[in-house]
Scaffold this motif. Structure first.
Motif, PDB file in Angstrom:
ATOM      1  N   ASP A 177       0.834  -1.207   0.000  1.00 11.47           N
ATOM      2  CA  ASP A 177       0.000   0.000   0.000  1.00 11.47           C
ATOM      3  C   ASP A 177       0.870   1.258   0.000  1.00 11.47           C
ATOM      4  N   SER A 178       1.898   1.236   0.813  1.00 14.17           N
ATOM      5  CA  SER A 178       2.801   2.386   0.905  1.00 14.17           C
ATOM      6  C   SER A 178       3.546   2.608  -0.418  1.00 14.17           C
ATOM      7  N   LEU A 179       4.006   1.535  -1.051  1.00 15.95           N
ATOM      8  CA  LEU A 179       4.692   1.660  -2.338  1.00 15.95           C
ATOM      9  C   LEU A 179       3.782   2.268  -3.403  1.00 15.95           C
ATOM     10  N   VAL A 180       2.536   1.799  -3.446  1.00 13.78           N
ATOM     11  CA  VAL A 180       1.578   2.332  -4.416  1.00 13.78           C
ATOM     12  C   VAL A 180       1.336   3.813  -4.146  1.00 13.78           C
ATOM     13  N   GLU A 181       1.165   4.171  -2.888  1.00 14.93           N
ATOM     14  CA  GLU A 181       0.917   5.578  -2.538  1.00 14.93           C
ATOM     15  C   GLU A 181       2.125   6.455  -2.880  1.00 14.93           C
ATOM     16  N   ASN A 182       3.320   5.982  -2.606  1.00 16.95           N
ATOM     17  CA  ASN A 182       4.530   6.755  -2.947  1.00 16.95           C
ATOM     18  C   ASN A 182       4.692   6.911  -4.458  1.00 16.95           C
ATOM     19  N   TYR A 183       4.383   5.863  -5.193  1.00 19.75           N
ATOM     20  CA  TYR A 183       4.457   5.931  -6.655  1.00 19.75           C
ATOM     21  C   TYR A 183       3.472   6.967  -7.182  1.00 19.75           C
ATOM     22  N   LEU A 184       2.261   6.925  -6.654  1.00 17.04           N
ATOM     23  CA  LEU A 184       1.225   7.854  -7.077  1.00 17.04           C
ATOM     24  C   LEU A 184       1.612   9.297  -6.732  1.00 17.04           C
ATOM     25  N   ALA A 185       2.132   9.517  -5.538  1.00 13.30           N
ATOM     26  CA  ALA A 185       2.545  10.865  -5.133  1.00 13.30           C
ATOM     27  C   ALA A 185       3.702  11.366  -6.015  1.00 13.30           C
ATOM     28  N   GLY A 186       4.632  10.466  -6.327  1.00 13.87           N
ATOM     29  CA  GLY A 186       5.760  10.854  -7.181  1.00 13.87           C
ATOM     30  C   GLY A 186       5.333  11.202  -8.589  1.00 13.87           C
ATOM     31  N   ALA A 187       4.374  10.453  -9.119  1.00 14.18           N
ATOM     32  CA  ALA A 187       3.889  10.729 -10.475  1.00 14.18           C
ATOM     33  C   ALA A 187       3.133  12.049 -10.528  1.00 14.18           C
TER      34      ALA A 187
END
Length: 158
Positions: free
Chosen positions: A106-116
């Motif tokens: 969940d954290s990886l997905v959220e970080n990816y989304l925030a970075g994009a």
């Protein structure tokens, strides 16, 4: 600025004056055109960067959604199965590990989304050689110069 010198005392003929005025106008137009071109390139680069960032954010949101849906299903099904594990048993320890890994995903997905969403693309810039622009203008005007007319230019050192 256009400076014209003669080897000795001399009066410029009307044709010479006309040629120099034409040269000055052409050089001014070339410089103005180069400035407009540079501004257009900068604007185009910013627009391309904004479009690219918007597309990346949209793709990231779609990918995050596609990953989160199965993760939610896995978490719900796992929690219903993991509740049967007695505390302190190896099965309960495994269940805790699986929960930590699900939180990590969940954290990886959220970080990816925030970075994009935050990604910014630098505009493309390009250096314009004004000496080359003036040189090209001189070449164009050389054909219209009268016989015996010599054109000399002193350009800014690069």
């Amino acid at each position: 600025m256009l400076c014209v010198f003669a080897a000795g005392p001399r009066r410029f003929a009307p044709g010479d004056r006309q040629l120099l005025v034409s040269l000055a106008r052409s050089a001014a137009l070339a410089i103005e055109s180069a400035q407009v071109h540079r501004k257009m390139l900068e604007a185009e680069g910013k627009l391309r960067g904004a479009e690219r960032a918007a597309v990346m954010a949209e793709l990231a949101a779609g990918l995050a959604h596609e990953i989160r849906n199965p993760l939610t299903s896995i978490r719900i099904l796992f929690d219903s199965v993991a509740t049967s594990a007695a505390p302190g048993t190896p099965a309960a320890e495994d269940a805790d590990m699986v929960r930590r890994q699900l939180r990590r995903l969940d954290s990886l997905v959220e970080n990816y989304l925030a970075g994009a969403r935050a990604r910014q693309v630098a505009p493309e810039t390009r250096t314009l050689d004004l000496n080359a622009v003036v040189g090209e203008s001189l070449l164009l005007l050389a054909d219209s110069a009268g016989e015996g007319t010599r054109m000399v230019s002193t350009l800014h050192p690069q």
